[in-house]
Design an enzyme around this catalytic site. Sequence first.
Site, short mmCIF file in Angstrom:
data_model
loop_
_atom_site.label_atom_id
_atom_site.label_comp_id
_atom_site.label_asym_id
_atom_site.label_seq_id
_atom_site.Cartn_x
_atom_site.Cartn_y
_atom_site.Cartn_z
N SER A 193 0.83 -1.20 0.00
CA SER A 193 0.00 0.00 0.00
C SER A 193 0.87 1.26 0.00
O SER A 193 1.69 1.44 -0.88
CB SER A 193 -0.95 -0.04 1.21
N ASP A 223 -5.53 -3.74 -2.01
CA ASP A 223 -4.49 -3.42 -1.03
C ASP A 223 -3.82 -4.69 -0.50
O ASP A 223 -4.47 -5.60 0.00
CB ASP A 223 -5.16 -2.66 0.13
#
Length: 347
Positions: free
Chosen positions: A52, A212
């Site tokens: 991320s 993510d």
Amino acid sequence: MDDDSVAGKGSSVAESTVDLVLEGGGVKGIALAGALRELTATRTVQRVAGTSAGAIVAALLAAGYTVAELEQEMRGLDFTSFQDGPARHFGFVGAAVAVLLHNGVYKGDALHAWVSERLSAKGVTTFAQLRRADSGDDAGTPPYRLAVVISDISRGRVLRLPEDGRALLGVDPDTVRVADAVRASASIPFYFRPTKLRPGPSQGGRPLVCVDGGLLSNFPVGLFDRRDAAEPRWPTIGVKLSMRRTPRQDWRPVRNPVELTRRLVSTMTGAHDQFHVDRACVRERTVFVDTTGVRAADFRISRAQTERLYASGRSAAREFLDAWDFRAWVDHCRPPGGGGEPGGGTA
């Protein structure tokens, strides 16, 4: 991240060289720049991995950004510029419709463009430009300066690029576009639309829906660990964007359906990594940064909060380095004969 800048052999290399694993955390990634200021002051980074926001910072560092340049980019970043798409202008109703129609409030195109432009400025487009000249003797580890962790929700598994390019995507790892991998890793569920990666014919050819990386592994601290019996040439240090908490400290109320959903997602994304962080040999090589009061999706973060995160990253890294002893860690955590479970040694 110049391979030729690693000087000396033996203990001198261990003292002057490091691999880094950077946790994700949305806007809290600003703290990573502060931690890097301290961690790289006396050490050369050979390889860096991230999830991320950690993937964004890791990609810039691997591409050749200096810490000063990285600080300038992260501390001056307007996160609201990533809130692209029609949902930005129609409040809660627009956001709800965007999630129903596209599985995410924001398109993520602005984020992809920002990452792509900054990588291009350093001459980086694909992972081919991030190959390491020194593959060394780290048997089994991929010969790249960067690793990006993604959650492939189509198949329910972690995707590590470029390492898994051939086996799980069916493509030449060198041809994978770095910005695509980073954009996929930064697809915060419900905030950004998932990214679709198209695998080669050997993997069915159907698009993989990716989000993510933190959904499955936000802190893969063992990613660069040796996979043979030899002793590591230098340490891997992780930077975690939260303080280590006891179960009592981590207690939070669940008062309504929205809070229940948030806590469910938080538990799912954190349980895997918490299992490893609870192990002594992981804790001993982890920088825990206090990011209390800031949420990953606080896109309208204030200047004061930005500076506090940066300062918190620096102070946490300084405190870690004051106590860090690589030789002691190896003696404690590397089992006789090597090998062991990545990330934790024999804790």
